[in-house]
Structures are given as C-alpha cells and as structure tokens.
Design a protein around this motif. Structure first.
Motif, short mmCIF file in Angstrom:
data_model
loop_
_atom_site.label_atom_id
_atom_site.label_comp_id
_atom_site.label_asym_id
_atom_site.label_seq_id
_atom_site.Cartn_x
_atom_site.Cartn_y
_atom_site.Cartn_z
N LEU A 32 1.86 15.10 -3.94
CA LEU A 32 2.10 13.65 -2.93
C LEU A 32 2.85 12.70 -3.86
O LEU A 32 3.78 12.43 -3.15
N LEU A 33 3.58 13.16 -4.91
CA LEU A 33 4.42 12.59 -5.86
C LEU A 33 6.04 13.45 -4.97
O LEU A 33 7.39 13.20 -3.80
N ALA A 34 5.36 14.97 -4.66
CA ALA A 34 6.32 15.56 -4.45
C ALA A 34 6.36 15.59 -2.70
O ALA A 34 7.73 14.88 -2.19
N GLN A 35 6.09 14.56 -1.63
CA GLN A 35 5.90 14.39 -0.79
C GLN A 35 6.69 13.47 -0.23
O GLN A 35 7.70 13.06 0.23
N TRP A 36 6.50 12.68 -1.79
CA TRP A 36 6.73 11.11 -1.81
C TRP A 36 8.64 11.37 -1.49
O TRP A 36 9.81 11.12 -1.36
N TYR A 37 8.73 11.91 -2.36
CA TYR A 37 10.68 13.15 -2.66
C TYR A 37 11.31 13.22 -1.58
O TYR A 37 12.08 13.49 -1.31
N PHE A 38 10.24 14.09 -1.05
CA PHE A 38 10.34 14.76 0.24
C PHE A 38 10.78 14.39 1.66
O PHE A 38 11.48 14.10 2.56
N PHE A 39 9.83 12.88 1.31
CA PHE A 39 9.37 11.93 3.21
C PHE A 39 9.87 10.60 2.57
O PHE A 39 9.85 10.14 3.46
N GLY A 40 9.84 10.36 1.70
CA GLY A 40 10.21 8.75 1.17
C GLY A 40 9.16 8.14 1.08
O GLY A 40 7.98 8.50 0.95
N TRP A 41 9.29 6.86 1.14
CA TRP A 41 8.43 5.84 0.81
C TRP A 41 7.55 6.07 2.15
O TRP A 41 6.23 5.47 2.41
N GLY A 42 7.51 6.28 3.18
CA GLY A 42 6.79 6.18 4.47
C GLY A 42 4.72 6.52 4.29
O GLY A 42 4.09 6.10 3.96
N VAL A 43 5.16 7.42 3.23
CA VAL A 43 4.16 8.74 2.34
C VAL A 43 3.03 7.34 1.42
O VAL A 43 2.38 7.24 2.04
N VAL A 44 3.81 6.93 1.10
CA VAL A 44 3.16 5.60 0.14
C VAL A 44 2.21 4.51 0.84
O VAL A 44 1.51 4.19 0.86
N ILE A 45 3.55 4.38 1.90
CA ILE A 45 2.92 2.74 2.93
C ILE A 45 1.37 3.16 3.62
O ILE A 45 0.52 2.93 3.70
N GLN A 46 1.62 5.10 4.47
CA GLN A 46 1.02 5.78 4.91
C GLN A 46 -0.70 4.82 3.95
O GLN A 46 -1.84 5.17 4.32
N LEU A 47 -0.37 5.60 2.43
CA LEU A 47 -1.35 6.04 2.17
C LEU A 47 -1.91 4.83 1.66
O LEU A 47 -3.48 4.41 1.70
N ALA A 48 -1.26 3.53 1.15
CA ALA A 48 -1.49 2.23 1.26
C ALA A 48 -2.03 1.42 2.52
O ALA A 48 -3.62 1.04 2.14
N LEU A 49 -1.58 2.33 3.23
CA LEU A 49 -2.58 1.31 4.72
C LEU A 49 -3.95 1.80 4.79
O LEU A 49 -5.12 1.43 5.24
N ALA A 50 -3.75 3.26 4.90
CA ALA A 50 -5.31 4.10 5.07
C ALA A 50 -6.12 4.32 4.01
O ALA A 50 -7.15 3.55 4.08
N ILE A 51 -6.09 3.41 2.89
CA ILE A 51 -6.47 2.98 2.02
C ILE A 51 -7.64 2.08 1.48
O ILE A 51 -8.71 1.52 1.79
N VAL A 52 -6.84 0.85 2.31
CA VAL A 52 -7.03 -0.32 2.42
C VAL A 52 -8.25 -0.15 3.64
O VAL A 52 -8.96 -1.27 3.41
N THR A 53 -7.59 0.33 4.84
CA THR A 53 -8.45 0.10 6.34
C THR A 53 -9.53 0.68 5.47
O THR A 53 -10.50 0.32 5.55
N CYS A 54 -10.10 1.84 5.11
CA CYS A 54 -10.76 2.82 5.01
C CYS A 54 -12.28 1.61 3.88
O CYS A 54 -13.26 1.52 4.02
N VAL A 55 -11.57 1.81 3.18
CA VAL A 55 -12.20 0.74 1.97
C VAL A 55 -12.78 -0.94 2.64
O VAL A 55 -14.18 -1.01 2.84
N GLY A 56 -11.31 -1.49 3.16
CA GLY A 56 -12.09 -2.63 4.62
C GLY A 56 -13.47 -2.10 5.24
O GLY A 56 -14.77 -2.72 5.76
N CYS A 57 -13.45 -0.70 6.29
CA CYS A 57 -13.93 -0.24 7.35
C CYS A 57 -15.59 0.10 6.22
O CYS A 57 -16.47 -0.22 6.52
N GLU A 58 -15.19 0.05 5.04
CA GLU A 58 -17.00 0.88 4.55
C GLU A 58 -17.16 -0.65 3.94
O GLU A 58 -18.87 -0.90 4.21
N ALA A 59 -16.74 -1.55 3.49
CA ALA A 59 -16.97 -2.35 2.80
C ALA A 59 -17.60 -3.22 3.91
O ALA A 59 -19.26 -3.70 4.04
N LEU A 60 -17.23 -3.11 5.46
CA LEU A 60 -17.86 -4.28 7.07
C LEU A 60 -19.54 -3.04 7.18
O LEU A 60 -20.18 -3.88 7.81
#
Lengths: 370, 655, 189
Positions: A32-60
C-alpha cells in the motif's frame, strides 16, 4: 465455588478470525505504501472511502438481518474486503463508483449469500468486476507513476478530483494522466497490448518509458516495485502461517508455465513470466485475494489445482481476452469451480483405501439403487 | 503395508514414519512431574462404579452391610466382555445404588458405596512369581480376575487383547502420554520401570510377538532412560523415542509412526498383526501376576493452574474427586466457575459433581484457572480456512464434516468418514472461529447411532407386526373353517332333531358345540313362536313344548359330556402342565359355550319374556359346566352370567 | 407423393417396432415405491395416521397420493424424508393425527393393578405385551414401539407411557446434568 462445564478440547491455540484478518492487512501495508508513493494520495482516499462504505454496508445489512452487529463487525472481514477492493481501483476513481463497488461487494456478494463463510465468490473481486464491466473507461484511468507524470496531484487535489471530477486548479483527470512526454499514460499491460495491436513486438513495447526504472527489464515503472512489495508481504504471511503456501505458489507457477510456453512459441507476441508476475495485480491476487479462505479450495491438492488454474487463466485472458488484466476474472472463475475441485481432491482418510471418496460414495449409491 | 523386516530395520536405525497433521500444544508437564508419586490417607467413602470399562458389568457377589477386605472381588465377570471390580480397601458395603458417573454426561450409574474401616486389611493374595510356568489361558484368567482394563483412556478389557488368537508381529507398549499436563505415566515409568518391564515380559509370554516396541515421547527423557535400563537385556525389543506431537499417543497414530502401517477403517490393530498396551496396564498386569493384587488403585495427576500443589498420587479406585482436589489445594473462588477436567485438556471431560469417583481410566484431574462461564454464542461462522484439515491426524476434512453435521445430513457426513474421527480435538484446538468441532461430531455420531438403532427397532417391530397380522388372518381362516364345520353339523342335526335330539351329541369332544346347536335350534323354534301366535296358538304351544323338551334333553346330554370332558381336562391340567394347548382348546370351547349361552339368554329374554327365570336357568347350568372346564374361563362365564341376569331382571322390571 | 407416404409410413412402423422392442427389452422394474415409503415410516404401527399400521399408510401415500404429514411418531424428520422421496413439499405435521412425540416413550403396566383382562394384549400391534387371562400382564420393553394403543383399552387405566431413560451409552452429548456446587470433603489425616 461453581463447577463449570465445557466440551473438549478445553484448551485452544487461539488465533481468532479477527487476528487473521488484521495480520493480512498488516502484511498489505508495504504494498500500500508503495502504491501511495507511486500514485499519490488517491490511493489512501480510496482506501478510506472503501473501508467506511464496506463497514457501513455490513452494519446496515446485519442490523436488517437482526444479527449482532458489533460481534460480527469485530471479525474485520468487511474492513479487509474494503481494503482489497480499494487497492485494485484506479486512485482517482469518482467516489460514487467506489461506493457502488463496495455496496455490491458487501451487500450482494457477501451478505445476501449468508455473510462471512457462506459467500461463494470473493466479495472484493465481485465489486471490482462489477465496476470494470460497468465503467470500463473510468476503471482504466490509471495515473502515470510518480516521476513520469506531468502533474502530481496533492492530497487536496486528489480529494477534489475524486469528489468533484476536477482539481482545485481546474484540471480534470485526463489532464492529470499526461506524462512528461505529453501523451496519456497507460499501464504497462495496456501499453504492451496497444503496441501489439499496432503490430509492434513485445520486446519493443517493454522498451517504452512505462517500463523504465524497474529492477528487471520487464518491470513496469512503479508497478514492478508495488508487486515486489506485495510479494514481500505475502511471503511474510506464509512465514506467519496465516495463509497456506500452496495457493500463491501455484498461482505464480501457473502464470510462469503458461507465460513461458507462450513466450517460447512466439517471443515477439507473448510476454515472459517475469513480465506477467510483476505487472498488474498478479502478486496481490496470488497472495491476498486468491487466498481468501472462504472462496478458495480447502484441500491440499485442491489448493494446488485452484492456484495453478488461476495462473493459467490470468495469462490466457491477458493475452487473448479483451481486458488488459484478468486476475479478478480468473479468481471468480475458480471460485465457481471450488466445490468440484474440493470434491475430487479429498485426501485419503487414515485406514482407507487409496480410492477417493467420490468414487466410494458413488459405489455406495450404486449398491443402494441395486 | 510395510514388511516386518523393513520396520525392524528402520527401528534399529531410529527412523520413524509420520502421521499427517498434529498440533503442538504447550506440554505443561513440568508442573507436576517433579515430585514422586504420593500416597494419600483413606477417604471417608469410596464410590466404586460397577462398570468402569467398555463391555458389560459383572454380576454382584456382595451384599449391602457386608464387610469386605481390600482386594476382595465385588462383582464376578458375567461374560467375555466383562471384568470384575474389587474393594479398594477393607470396609463395609454401605449401599449399592445409582451414583453420579465418571462420564461427561454425569448420568447416574449403579455404584457400590464402600465405607472404609481404616484397617486396610488385605484379602489373602495368591502371587505367581513363576509366571512362565503358567499356561496362556491361566494367565489370561488371572488378568481378567484382577479386573484390568485398558488404563490409557478407552478402558477396553485387557484379557480380551491378551487372548488374541491371531499371529502377532508387534507388541507396542504405549508410553507416549501426548496430552499436555498429564504426567501419571511419566512418573510411573521413572519410578517403576522394572515392574513395567515385568508386565511386558508377561505380555510377551502370553502373546508371543515377533518384536516389541516401547515408545516414549522425547519430552520425557528420564522415563525413556529408566525404561532403557530396565529393558537393557531384553532381546527383540526396541525402545523408540518419538517426536512430541499431539495426538502421538492415539493408538492408530502411534502404530502409523512406529510401523508405517495403518489400521484398516473398520478393523482392529490385530488385523495388521499389532497389539498395543499402555504403560499403566503393563504395570497393573505385573502387579496382578507377581503380587496377586487386583487393580484397586492407579496413578492420577492432580494439576492445573488452579491448584497450589500439583502432584501425582496413588488414588484408590472409587475415591471421590473432591478428596483429591482438596489434597492438591485447589484455590477456590466463589465468583468464578471452576472446571475440573477428568483426563487431559484435549480429550478429557469436565465433571459435573465433586462426588464423581476415580475410575480405572482416570489418569488426570486438571483444574485450569477459574474463569467466567463462557457465553454460548462465542462461536463464529466457519471461514473454511482449512486449518482443521491441516492438523487432522486422520486426514479428514473437518470443515465438510461440520457443514454436514450442522445441516443434519448424516449420510453425507458419513461419506466424509465421520466415524474415522478419533475426537482428538486437534481441529477445534486450531479453529480460529472457536467452533467446538468435536462436539458437533460427537452429536452427529450419536445421532447416526440412534438412527441406526431406531431403524433396527423399526424393522423388528415391522416383523412382529407382520407376524401378528399373519396369525390373526390364520385365526380368522380357522374360525371360518370351524363355522363351516358347525354349519354342516347343524344341517345333520336338523335332519335328526325332530325324532331324536339325543343323536346329535355323540362325540364327547364336540359336546358343548352340539349342545349349543341344539339350543340354537330350539331357540329358533321359540323365536318363531310369537310370529305364529296370532294364527295358530295351540300348535305353536305344542311346538314350543316339544322344543323345550328336546332342548332340555340336549342340555342334559351336553352337561354330562361336558362335565366328563372337564374332569378329563382337569386331570390333564394336573398331570401334564406342558400341554397348555389342550386346555386352551377347552378354554376356548368353554368360552364359546358361555358366549352362546349368553347370547341365547339375551335373545330368549328379549323375544319370549314369559319365563325369564326358566330361560336363564339353563344358561346358568351351561355356564356352570364350563366352570369346571377350565379355571380361566370362570371370569368370562361369571361375567356372562351376571350380564344375562341383569338383562333378564331389566326385562322383568320393564314388564 | 405415394413414395413419401410409403417412406413415412415405413419409418413410423420401424420406429414403432423399435420403441416397442425397447419397451420390452429395457423394461425398468417397477419401483417398489410402497417398500421405500414403508421403510421410512417408524413402524410403530400406532395407527394414528388413520390406517391400520404403517404399511397401509405407505400404500396410501404411494398409490393414492395421501398426505405425508400424518405420522406423529416419525415427526418432522420422517416428513422431510417422505417429501424427498415423493418429490413434494414438506409440510408441518398434521395436528389432527397427534403431536410430535418429544421424547421416546414406552408402555409400562403397573402390575399390581392389572386385572388380567387381556385387552391390551389384543390391542398391541407388535405383540409386545405378554400375559394370560386373569394373569398379570407385562410389556417387553425392547419390543414396545411406544404407540400407546394399549392405553385406552385398559379398563383400569394401569398402563402408563413412560420416557425411556437416558443412559451414558445412549446419551446424545447435548446436555449434561447440571453441575453441582463443590462441597469440600473433610480430609481425614
């Protein structure tokens, strides 16, 4: 004093599901760190977005299914699904696509099949494939790797692009994709593909700038390093006995054999084993996705068959299919075949003949019908 | 299958085989293996279960209140699969009653309660120091009489194993003790290696194996050394140190590791020329033969984090565990639930009462740290990680077994060889989802067993039902035939009735029937009278009278015949009780007569209410005849009589 | 035209013959469905289904398509198996025929109250009661199917249906007896 009862065994070597999930994520951090290094912050934002959505959906869904929400969320499987989906997505994918992918992964592919342990398909890969089929253009909008790009989006820019489509300074994603040469960047797999359709040879293609900066000639710039870091994490998982070595090793071997055979047949058209290994998602797929226990084969022999066939299909689809990468498709294919593979690869039970159980039970049924 | 020579060669090179899977739990043996085995004072009361082995319990040979001596047999073997139990000390038999059992269910079982008198007085012992002069069958009998059953865990009667008629290649002595915490065998080997060797000698003498293998796990070097010294001069005997891996001590696994052979799925070790005995069993055998002492005590490990003084003790069979936990100084807590595990942490079971007794298979009492009672829903869904199948020593697929066991698809579970599971618990030990796999398998197994039982029972019930249906049909046929015969007789009787009713009753056997026929005929005439009454009163009356006379004559005849018949049958009853069929026939006859009489009385009373008393009188007479016929008919007759009377009275009142 | 009709006719005849031959040659032995159904029934012969025994009910299911939910002793398990065999939906037990027996029971005659009327002997479908007129009767425990057909005929109500007690060998590993509290035993030293 109260006498307690429990059923044997009364001791356990407890490495719980949640710890396994957490360790898998831990092992994915270098990649993940390598991805962040090569592709920038988008990677981290997607990660946060995906985790929040997944956990939210699961809880729902858990709440709707009247299951203990906190107890189940505690197994971290939804977090891992979000994580694995996010690292497969182009870093600046519009936010709502990521959300759709996550909803599909958790709601349809996982919970509607019965939740953890009952899903036939790998949820992350279902989410990915749904997006790939629905939005092929956006799903191939990968950024040029760090050092090749003309513009490197900052954290704010990335956020802005993901949520509005434009950077703060008004560039859109296509502009961000220009390389320093002034052409739209393509992933290494894409560029080789394009080169071959333009009647160039494979060896010409890997001389293009996309393949610069790798340790080996056929390492895509940045991509090779990302794969290498995921390989590292994967090896750590095997060492820690979290995943079984059989699946990743046979995926890699399957890829290598198929690629080598094709490469020997026509080296101008077909890439080498190393090219296939270190470009695209083979390493992530082999160590982090194909090894998802729920949807993978469970017998020792079955794991080898499962992995080798995934490797085989990856190369075949990459070479002859319509999509540049094929890890998700191959894994889903083999997920479908797991019941069959498991049935015919059962180990011989102690004290039983070498005939496998499938034949035995078929015989039994025959006897019964007679 | 590996050949004998290969195995011996590999053993001599100390190269072993492997079994698949296995787990390596912390062995925790150091807790309790540092002190010598202690002797304890006598407990207040001993609870000796009548059955402590696999098989049938023996028959009791002592009574409540009787004083017994130490070592005195309390039961007698009552079949090949039964072994006796013995008084563990001298004292009085206080009761023989149901008592909580040393079983995971705790279901009460017949148990003898012995109150020690403190004298510890031995019964007269019969040592046999020269066992080699005894023949095989005598030794087997000695072993059986000493009440020895397998002391490793299963409790299979030892004399059955020693009486093996098959040719034996390997005698394996199991000193593995692979369960964590337990050190009973470890201490026994260290302290009594010589006596164990003597036991092995006796087994060698009775079984005559080609080679002996003594196997000890490599975490018990002292025990191994002690045995090595004891067996130094023994030919054809290999001492093997196996790697420490659970469940190495399982019979099937140890056989696989030291010989490379596998016990066939539904077979026994003797099918592949192997028999295995536990170290403790060898010790007990030596005790039984050399000293004449029956199995009345065994080594029990008292250990766990909850006790202050973990140790090994010689516990008398029947000692309530509370006595032992007290000795080990169990740290009790009021708030937490304390589990007391009989056996090891992997395969033992939690006891349900402090009064559970020590039995012949009790090797350990494990008291882990007190803990809160665990919530029921701790189990998470199976994620098919296959960690369980990686450690399964029988190469099963526990995740598939779980799936089918949970879904109650027992035939599919059996396709996955459910019954090859040895319940070692390795799968549940590694399960990341905390699924009590073994518990599911045990439940599935017992469901399959009870299904099988029910099926057998259903088949038996069906057979019995069919037999009964057949019998009822046959009875019906017979009755019809009889009716036909009776109809024939009636026709004959009709022809002669007008002249001589007497002729109808010639055969003494059918006297009652004939009488009935005659009566029926008479009745017919009677019943026809009211119809005729309006037109021909006088002839009807004449007819009536005639019929009455005829009936009376017939009755008289029948009475005579019947009474003579009755005397005959009574004689028969007295002289020949083995011929109940005859009396049954008579009984039936009497019943028929009674029934007919009753019917007649009823009808007569209904149709011709002029002389109810006269009409019922003959009925009484007839029934009185049957009275003598067979004692069993009495009730029926009485009932009939009473009914007839009641009817008649009712008619009268109505009039 | 004629030729076409001729050819079609001949073909039809040929195929007809072929089919006819095949029907005889490959005749499948008629599935003894009654047997299969009967083997699934619990053979208690209790008659709660309204038929005199299990086999008649099996015949009714197999031949007349009777409902499969009339067997209380078999309970839901039997209904499920019957549904699988007959290819129909499993239904809940028809309460009109009685309730699913929660625990297995057998008949027990209180022997000192028995007057020896033989009525129960006649009622027992599996001959599991022995005795003679005016003699005490008793139930052969092993043969009793727990159908409770003997209970009603008894004029003095001396027959009870008792639960089959669980022993440690028939225990189903589901519930152990409630653990007791540990009472320390006084140590005699």
């Amino acid at each position: 004093m109260i006498l307690g009862t429990s059923s044997s065994p009364h001791h356990t070597a407890r490495r719980s599901t949640q710890i396994i999930m957490q360790l898998v994520m831990l092992a994915a951090i270098p990649g993940l760190l390598a991805q962040w290094y090569f592709f920038g912050w988008g990677v981290v934002i997607q990660l946060a977005l995906a985790i929040v959505t997944c956990v939210g959906c699961e809880a729902l869904v858990l709440a709707l299914r009247k299951k203990p929400v906190v107890f189940v969320l505690n197994d971290y499987s939804a977090v891992l699904t979000g994580w694995l989906l996010a690292i497969c997505l182009p870093p600046l994918l519009p936010w709502w696509m990521t959300v759709i992918g996550c909803v599909f992964a958790i709601v349809i592919a996982k919970q509607l099949y019965g939740g953890l342990g009952f899903n036939i398909f790998n949820p992350a890969m279902i989410g990915y494939v749904v997006l790939l089929i629905s939005f092929p253009a956006q799903m191939s909008q990968w950024l040029p790797v760090n050092g090749l790009a003309e513009l490197s989006p900052s954290l704010l820019d990335s956020l802005s692009v993901i949520f509005t489509g434009f950077t703060v300074s008004g560039h859109d994603i296509e502009q961000l994709r220009y390389t320093i040469d002034g052409v739209t960047s393509a992933t290494p797999l894409d560029s080789v593909r394009t080169a071959i359709t333009l009647n160039n040879t494979y060896s010409d293609a890997i001389n293009s700038p996309v393949f610069n900066g790798g340790l080996l000639a056929s390492w895509g710039a940045g991509w090779g390093w990302i794969s290498a870091f995921y390989l590292l994490g994967g090896i750590a998982l095997i060492m820690a006995n979290i995943i079984n070595w059989r699946i990743p090793v046979s995926v890699l071997v399957g890829v290598a054999i198929t690629a080598t055979v094709l490469n020997l047949l026509n080296g101008d058209l077909y890439g080498s084993a190393v090219y296939h290994w270190f470009n695209g998602a083979v390493m992530v797929g082999a160590f982090f996705i194909a090894t998802d226990p729920v949807s993978a084969s469970t017998t020792a022999k079955g794991k080898v068959v499962f992995g080798a066939l995934i490797g085989f299909w990856i190369v075949i689809i990459r070479t002859f299919g319509g999509y540049p990468d094929a890890v998700a498709f191959s894994i889903l294919f083999l997920n479908m075949s797991v019941p069959l593979i498991d049935y015919y690869t059962q180990p011989r039970t102690y004290g039983h003949s070498t005939k496998n159980r499938a034949e035995n039970s078929a015989e039994k049924r025959k006897k019964k019908s007679n | 299958m590996e050949s004998f020579d290969t195995i011996v060669k590999r053993l001599s090179e100390n190269r072993l085989w492997q079994f698949p899977g296995g787990v390596k739990p912390q062995d925790k043996k150091a807790l309790s293996n540092t002190h010598a085995i202690r002797r304890l004072p006598l407990p207040d009361c001993l609870y000796i279960p009548l059955k402590q082995h696999i098989g049938n319990k023996g028959s009791l040979i002592v009574e409540v209140g009787q004083r017994v001596l130490k070592g005195q047999p309390l039961t007698k073997a009552s079949g090949p699969y039964s072994v006796p139990i013995h008084a563990s000390t001298s004292g009085t038999v206080k009761a023989i009653d149901e008592h909580v059992s040393a079983h995971p269910s705790g279901i009460a079982e017949p148990t003898l309660m012995l109150e020690p008198d403190g004298l510890d007085e031995w019964i007269k012992l019969h040592p046999n120091p020269h066992y080699s002069q005894l023949d095989k069958s005598t030794l087997v009998e000695l072993i059986c009489d000493a009440g020895i059953s397998g002391m490793g865990g299963a409790g299979f009667p030892t004399h059955i194993k020693t009486n093996n008629p098959q040719k034996l290649e390997f005698l394996i002595i199991n000193g593995i003790e692979c369960e964590p915490y337990i050190t009973a065998d470890d201490r026994l080997m260290r302290e009594h290696a010589w006596q164990i060797r003597q036991g092995i000698d006796i087994l060698q003498h009775t079984l005559n194996p080609k080679h002996i293998i003594v196997a000890v796990e490599d975490n018990k070097p002292e025990a191994l050394e002690a045995l090595r010294i004891a067996c130094k001069d023994k030919p054809d005997c290999s001492l093997v140190s196996t790697p420490t891996l659970y469940p190495m001590g399982g019979e099937k696994q140890l056989i696989q590791v030291v010989t490379g052979r596998e016990v066939p799925g539904k077979g026994l070790p003797s099918d592949i020329g192997i028999t295995m005995f536990n170290i403790g069993t060898c010790f007990a055998i030596a005790d039984a033969v050399f000293n004449g002492k029956p199995l009345i005590e065994r080594v029990v490990t008292l250990t766990g984090e909850a006790v202050k003084a973990p140790q090994n003790v010689w516990a008398l069979i029947g000692t309530p565990i509370a006595f032992l936990t007290e000795h080990a100084q169990l740290k009790s807590s009021k708030r937490y639930s304390q589990r007391i595990i009989m056996g090891g942490p992997m395969m033992g079971f939690t006891v349900t009462s402090p009064r559970v007794p020590v039995v012949k298979t009790t090797n350990c009492l494990l008291m882990p740290k007190a803990s809160f009672a665990q919530p029921e829903d701790i189990e998470r869904p199976c994620i098919r990680c296959s960690a369980c199948s990686d450690v399964c020593p029988a190469s099963l697929l526990p995740q598939q077994l779980l799936w089918h066991s949970k879904a109650k698809e027992y035939d599919k579970a059996q396709d996955y060889n459910l019954f090859d599971c040895i319940e070692c618990g390795a799968c549940a030990y590694v399960c990341p989802s905390d699924i009590p796999l073994v518990q599911y398998y045990r439940q599935a197994k017992s469901a399959v067993r009870s299904e099988k039982d029910e099926k057998q029972k259903a088949e038996k019930a069906k057979a019995r039902f069919d037999a009964r249906t057949q019998r009822l049909e046959n009875d019906k046929k017979e009755r019809e035939e009889k009716h036909q015969k009776a109809a024939q007789a009636r026709q004959n009787a009709k022809a002669n009735a007008n002249d001589t009713a007497t002729e109808t009753t010639t055969a003494p056997k059918s006297a009652a029937v004939a009488a009935a026929i005659a009566r029926a005929k008479a009745k017919k005439q009677q019943t026809s009278t009211p119809v005729l009454e309006t037109e021909q009163k006088e002839p009807a009356q004449v007819d009536d009278k005639k019929a009455k006379v005829a009936a009376a004559v017939a009755r008289a005849k029948a009475k005579k015949a019947a009474s003579s018949n009755a005397i005959e049958s009574e004689e028969k009853l007295e002289s020949n009780t083995e011929a109940p069929q005859q009396t049954e026939v008579d009984d039936k006859k009497a019943k028929i007569a009674a029934a007919v009489a009753r019917a007649k009385a009823k009808k007569a009373a209904a149709s011709n209410g002029v002389e109810p008393n006269e009409k019922t009188a003959p009925t009484i007479e007839t029934t009185q005849q049957t009275d003598a016929d067979a004692k069993k008919a009495k009730v029926a007759a009485a009932v009939a009589r009473a009914k007839a009377k009641a009817k008649a009275k009712a008619e009268k009142n109505a009039e | 035209m004629t030729l076409a009709i001729f050819i079609t006719g001949t073909l039809a005849l040929l195929f007809g013959l072929l089919l006819g031959y095949a029907a005889i040659r490959f005749k499948v032995e008629s599935d003894p469905l009654v047997e299969q159904v009967d083997s699934l029934l619990p053979q208690t012969q209790c008659g709660q289904c309204g038929f005199p025994g299990c086999r008649p009910y099996a015949e009714a299911i197999a031949n007349d398509g009777d409902e499969i939910n009339k067997c209380p002793p078999g309970g839901d398990a039997t209904i499920k198996k019957l549904a699988d065999l007959m290819g129909v939906e499993a239904k809940p037990l028809n309460a009109a025929h009685g309730e699913d027996a929660a625990a297995k029971t057998i008949a027990y005659i209180r022997e000192d109250e028995c007057i020896g009327c033989t009525k129960c002997i006649q009622a027992c479908p599996v001959d599991a009661i022995i005795g003679a007129a005016k003699q005490m009767h008793t139930v052969i425990t092993d043969e009793c199917t727990g159908c409770d057909l003997c209970v009603d005929p008894c004029p003095v109500d001396c027959i009870d249906m008792i639960n089959v007690p669980q022993t440690s060998s028939t225990w189903d590993w589901k519930e152990s007896i409630q653990p007791e509290t540990l009472i320390p035993v006084k140590v005699v030293s």
